[in-house]
Every structure is written in structure tokens, then in C-alpha cells.
Design an enzyme around this catalytic site. Structure first.
Site, PDB file in Angstrom:
ATOM      1  N   TYR A  32       7.454   0.252  -2.685  1.00  0.00           N
ATOM      2  CA  TYR A  32       7.894   1.594  -2.284  1.00  0.00           C
ATOM      3  C   TYR A  32       6.930   2.224  -1.280  1.00  0.00           C
ATOM      4  O   TYR A  32       6.824   3.442  -1.186  1.00  0.00           O
ATOM      5  CB  TYR A  32       8.030   2.490  -3.517  1.00  0.00           C
ATOM      6  N   SER A  33       6.265   1.388  -0.500  1.00  0.00           N
ATOM      7  CA  SER A  33       5.214   1.869   0.382  1.00  0.00           C
ATOM      8  C   SER A  33       5.754   2.688   1.548  1.00  0.00           C
ATOM      9  O   SER A  33       6.534   2.191   2.379  1.00  0.00           O
ATOM     10  CB  SER A  33       4.421   0.671   0.926  1.00  0.00           C
ATOM     11  N   ASN A  34       5.310   3.944   1.643  1.00  0.00           N
ATOM     12  CA  ASN A  34       5.615   4.756   2.815  1.00  0.00           C
ATOM     13  C   ASN A  34       4.982   4.152   4.066  1.00  0.00           C
ATOM     14  O   ASN A  34       5.535   4.258   5.167  1.00  0.00           O
ATOM     15  CB  ASN A  34       5.086   6.183   2.622  1.00  0.00           C
TER      16      ASN A  34
END
Length: 304
Positions: free
Chosen positions: A75-77
Site C-alpha cells: 500500500y506504499s504511497n
């Protein structure tokens, strides 16, 4: 696509800098004699949002047209921002994703956005991921990903160039607030922010990961970027809500309420925890009356 050794022109993306600073009337602060200001880094660019612009821009220039390889969780921005930068600038990108078990599963919306933006994903097991900064491990990962000549950006984008890039955030806030608060993942934004503030200003970091390791990381980043400690900063690690990408119904309700009060979209992984923490600190009496507090809005909800 740029030829090798061609520095991309980021001015073509028309970033909004300096980002706006807006005062927000909130009785949870005003009744204690405090002012709340929002530093709207979420408005810098619609896809390279907030501290992602400040950290990625100098690294994209340093890549000089080479493939950019970086790291992140599912879920890395940061992965999303790097993929978007690749699409906008015509740069090939590779995302090394924590969790080999994810390779055979349908992509979540965040990783699907990365692929749609042209990023090639390479999944590795969690043990290897933990040692990704070891030279031998990194070399093996680059080889396995077919990206031996790539320009490598660390997880979260926090390296010397990024920290120096975030110094501009502090410089934009000189004389504007007594305390400047920011949510922290890898610590690069806080390290640069604190270096850019005036000596009489304080920086407050709110970690979104648990573990208590961030203080050493911020000190290391400042030493690498500036040769030693810079600025007056501290961390309050009570508001991670269980760790990265973790949330609770209370935090989600808080974010919805803040959005309704101020008409500001509240991103859940970082910004909600920062704002929740500031309200809690105000209620504890942590800030003297008359204090002006600037909260850095580092992102916007997904999808942007």
C-alpha cells in the site's frame, strides 16, 4: 522516453510551490488559545503529492533518464508516486514490493495503479526485504529484477537528496508558526523540515509505524545530508494506531469529522494520524496558549 543521461525537466509538471498555508478555525484549538494552520502540500501536484514531490524531484533529476527502481509495501504511497512520475516524465520504473506471497494474488488498487502507470513490479520475500540495503542483497535484487543499471531510490524516498529537498518545506514555513508537525514514515521529511526552520521554531514528528526506531534514523539522515544534527525536533510515537496502514473506527470517524469541519480531504495512513495526534496533544495542554501550530498535509486520499 528520455535517452540515457538526459535529465527530465520537472518544471513541465508545473508544481505549485510554495504550497498554500491556510488557517483553520477549530474550537478544539481556539478554546485553548491555539492557532491551527494547514500547510497544503497535498496541492503541490495532483499526482506527485506533498512530500513525495519534495523527495522525488531531486532523485528524478539525478536519475538522468535511467530506470528508477525503488521499494515499498503493498500500500506504499511512495511506489504510487514513483510510478506516476515515470508515466508523466517518460521514465521506466521498477517497484520492489515486500511480500513474495503477493506475487500470485490479484493486485490491490494501489499496486494496480502502479502497473497502470507503467511500473514493473518485482516481489521479494520479507526476509530479503529487511536486508535490502546490504550491498550484496541489493545487488542480487537488482539482478533478479533485471535492473542492474537502475538508479536506486530507497524505501519511502528518504536519502540525502530527498532530505535536502525537504529543507525547502521548512524554509517556506519560517516565521509562520511556532510548531510545525508532520507525519513520519521513514523520517526524511522531518529531517529536512527541521533543518529549514528558523532556530526559534520546533518540528514535531508523528510516526505512523510502531517500533521506536525513527529517532536514530532521523539523526542518521541529517548527518548524511548536513553533516550533523539540525533544528529543534522531537517525535511523539503514541499515534500509530497499531502500525503502518493500520486504522481503527475511531480514527476513521475522526478523519470524516475533520473533513466536514474544514473541507479538507484527509488521507488515512499519515495525515489522519497526525491531525488526531495534534488534537490529543492540545487536549493534554502540550502547547502553551498563543502557540501557532502548522500541520503539514503530506498527501490526499486514494484514489487522488
Amino acid at each position: 522516453m528520455p535517452s540515457p543521461d538526459t535529465t527530465p525537466d520537472l518544471t513541465t509538471l508545473r508544481p505549485r510551490l510554495p504550497s498554500p498555508l491556510q488557517e483553520s478555525e477549530d474550537e478544539r484549538f481556539t478554546r485553548r488559545g491555539l492557532r491551527l494552520l494547514l500547510k497544503r502540500d497535498d496541492l503541490i501536484h495532483p499526482e506527485l503529492i506533498g512530500n513525495k514531490w519534495r523527495k522525488l524531484a531531486p532523485n528524478l533529476e539525478a536519475a538522468a533518464g535511467r530506470t528508477v527502481l525503488t521499494f515499498g509495501g503493498a500500500y506504499s504511497n511512495h511506489l504510487r508516486a514513483t510510478a506516476a512520475a515515470g508515466r508523466l516524465l517518460g521514465l521506466p520504473t521498477v517497484g520492489v514490493v515486500r511480500g513474495q506471497e503477493l506475487a500470485g494474488r490479484p493486485l490491490n488498487p494501489s499496486l494496480a495503479r502502479c502497473v497502470a502507470d507503467g511500473m514493473r513490479l518485482h516481489f521479494i520475500d520479507r526476509s530479503t526485504y529487511r536486508h535490502k540495503s546490504d550491498p550484496s542483497t541489493l545487488a542480487a535484487v537488482l539482478h533478479a529484477a533485471g535492473a542492474q543499471d537502475a538508479y536506486v531510490v530507497p524505501e519511502g524516498g528518504s536519502n540525502t537528496l530527498a532530505v535536502r529537498g525537504c529543507r525547502a518545506l521548512g524554509e517556506e514555513l519560517r516565521g509562520q508558526a511556532d510548531v510545525v508537525a508532520v507525519a513520519c514514515g521513514t523520517g526524511g521529511t522531518l529531517a529536512g523540515l527541521a533543518a529549514g526552520l528558523d532556530p526559534d521554531q520546533r518540528a514535531l514528528g508523528v510516526p505512523v509505524l510502531k517500533g521506536g526506531f525513527l529517532e536514530d534514523d532521523v539523526r542518521r539522515l541529517q548527518a548524511e545530508a548536513f553533516g550533523g544534527p539540525r533544528g529543534d525536533w522531537r517525535l511523539d510515537d503514541r499515534f500509530h494506531f497499531g502500525g503502518y496502514a493500520r486504522t481503527t473506527p475511531a480514527l476513521e470517524a475522526f478523519a470524516r469529522d475533520f473533513e466536514q469541519r474544514h473541507s479538507v480531504p484527509v488521507e488515512g495512513l499519515y495525515v489522519a494520524k497526525l491531525l488526531y495526534g495534534l488534537v490529543a496533544l492540545a487536549e493534554e495542554g502540550a502547547f502553551p496558549r498563543g502557540t501557532a501550530i502548522a500541520a503539514v498535509v503530506t498527501g490526499s486520499p486514494f484514489p487522488a
